[in-house]
Design an enzyme around this catalytic site. Structure first.
Site, short mmCIF file in Angstrom:
data_model
loop_
_atom_site.label_atom_id
_atom_site.label_comp_id
_atom_site.label_asym_id
_atom_site.label_seq_id
_atom_site.Cartn_x
_atom_site.Cartn_y
_atom_site.Cartn_z
N LYS A 191 -3.09 -2.53 8.02
CA LYS A 191 -2.93 -3.87 8.06
C LYS A 191 -2.12 -4.54 6.89
O LYS A 191 -1.74 -3.92 5.99
CB LYS A 191 -4.45 -4.68 8.07
CG LYS A 191 -5.16 -4.80 9.44
CD LYS A 191 -4.20 -5.98 9.92
CE LYS A 191 -4.79 -6.16 11.29
NZ LYS A 191 -3.90 -6.26 12.36
N TYR A 202 1.25 0.63 14.87
CA TYR A 202 0.23 0.49 13.78
C TYR A 202 0.54 1.36 12.65
O TYR A 202 0.95 2.43 12.73
CB TYR A 202 -1.19 1.09 14.37
CG TYR A 202 -2.18 0.81 13.27
CD1 TYR A 202 -2.73 -0.45 12.94
CD2 TYR A 202 -2.83 2.01 12.88
CE1 TYR A 202 -3.60 -0.65 11.93
CE2 TYR A 202 -3.82 1.56 11.98
CZ TYR A 202 -3.99 0.34 11.34
OH TYR A 202 -4.78 0.07 10.63
N ASP A 255 0.87 -1.11 0.04
CA ASP A 255 -0.13 -0.02 -0.02
C ASP A 255 0.96 1.05 0.11
O ASP A 255 1.66 1.39 1.07
CB ASP A 255 -0.79 -0.10 1.36
CG ASP A 255 -1.73 1.27 1.46
OD1 ASP A 255 -1.79 2.13 0.75
OD2 ASP A 255 -2.61 1.24 2.35
#
Ligand code: 13P
Ligand code: 13P
Ligand code: MG
Ligand code: MG
Length: 368
Positions: free
Chosen positions: A234, A231, A14
């Site tokens: 995902k 974080y 991504d």
């Protein structure tokens, strides 16, 4: 003449979402396509398919350089960096999100992008399915891989095809301890399930035939939060499965996805949701940034060339599964911020939750 092994590499990242985390802007895809075309004409790769799911770009490549090739990995890294430049110019969301390193250093594994690779001698007919998922983690493949290779209720070939009745070997990685273990199935399915039933930590990485040790499936096991320690979105894993002639048939490999099993991911990487099988036209997670979804690209490989893709879930036989996934999404969403819609506390440690806890820590007093 001795036939040379072919390597199939699927590397995805991504590098910027359009809009939010829902899709990839066409200009980023065009940049990836341009770089892949150059790599093909220079002879670095034999063939390619530029693909995507949600906000992730996937580079599907065939070559003769083997797995973990620095040349191939560096090419993928550079391509993602070039696409990141386009993403920055267009102010795409989270530009460069999955590129966790300042520069390439030998192997793209552990640097952010997801990698699944395998080398094999091409069979006279080589049907391969590639799965790309968005808004979930590598352990999402545990359930379908178990069904494909270990469950006769899914794969009747295990019962009626003498080439399959021996079963398969599954390599499982412990992502926390950084260890691997191989289970021989069906004899060890109970032991296998102890581990792969906990998909946030134990992940099926490879599947082999028993007799010859031939590779049948390979998945990406990279977990972004374990790499970055925080974080960063995902992992959105990829999976390669070879089919037919002693391996599960194409339909047996697709069958597990008729059950939209619950996976970790979805909103802020912090929720549980059903994994919905979709066509490439429907690979744009919108509702609550989801629900998590998976596309399947089918290829027949011919002398290293990728004949395809066929959009395998673009079929009404998966309509009921999609409907079931939507019903499950409705039900889980009604829990709002309560578990089990929200991930368990130990998983939330990799989100922004520790910051909330830190702010409130002085408010806590002894309860006695
Ligand atoms: P193969 O043994 O050639 O893979 O055929 C099985 C099949 O296609 C059943 O659907
Ligand atoms: P991605 O991992 O697909 O970027 O999604 C992150 C997210 O926060 C979705 O809500
Ligand atoms: Mg994103
Ligand atoms: Mg994504």
């Amino acid at each position: 003449m001795v036939q040379e092994k072919l390597t199939l590499s699927v590397i995805k990242a991504d590098v910027g979402g359009f809009v939010g985390h829902s899709d990839v802007h066409p200009e980023l895809l065009a940049k990836a396509e341009e770089e892949l075309a150059k790599a093909k004409s220079s002879g670095l790769i034999i063939d390619y398919c530029r693909s995507k799911v949600g906000d992730d770009i996937a580079l599907i490549m065939t070559h003769r350089k083997g797995t973990d090739s620095a040349e191939i990995h560096e090419f993928a890294w550079d391509t993602f960096e070039k696409a990141t430049e386009v993403a920055k110019k267009l102010s795409q969301y989270g530009a460069g999100q999955d590129l966790l390193s300042d520069g390439f250093s030998g192997n793209i594994k552990g640097m952010g992008p997801g990698v699944a690779e395998m080398s094999f001698l091409e069979r006279p007919s080589e049907p391969v399915l590639i799965f790309l998922a968005d808004k979930t983690e590598p352990g999402a493949w545990n359930y379908p891989l178990y069904k494909m290779f270990c469950d006769p209720f899914n794969t009747i070939g295990l019962v009626i095809d003498p080439k399959m009745s021996m079963g398969f070997k599954l390599r499982v990685d412990d992502l926390v301890e950084n260890k691997k273990v191989v289970f021989s199935c069906p004899e060890e399915i109970y032991d296998l399930l102890v581990f792969i039933g906990a998909p946030s930590r134990f992940v099926v990485n490879e599947v082999y035939t028993k007799e010859t040790g031939e590779i049948a499936a390979a998945s990406s096991t990279q977990k972004l939060n374990l790499i970055a320690g925080r974080y960063v979105g995902k992992d959105d894993p990829v999976l390669i499965v070879r089919c037919q002639s002693g391996l599960p048939a194409v339909g047996e490999v697709l069958e597990p996805f008729s059950m939209p099993h619950i996976v970790a991911g979805w909103m802020r990487g912090s929720s549980h949701g059903p994994l919905m099988p979709v066509s490439t036209k429907q690979d744009t997670p919108a509702r609550f940034d989801g629900p998590p979804r998976v596309v399947s690209l089918g290829f027949q490989i011919a002398d290293g060339h990728l004949i395809g893709p066929r959009d395998m879930f673009d079929d009404p036989s998966f309509d009921n599964s999609r409907q079931q996934a939507l019903d499950m999404a409705d039900y889980l969403r009604r829990h709002g911020p309560f578990e089990p819609a929200r991930l368990p506390l130990e998983e939330m440690e990799y989100t922004t939750m520790p910051q909330v806890m830190a702010r409130l820590k002085d408010r806590f007093e002894p309860a006695t």
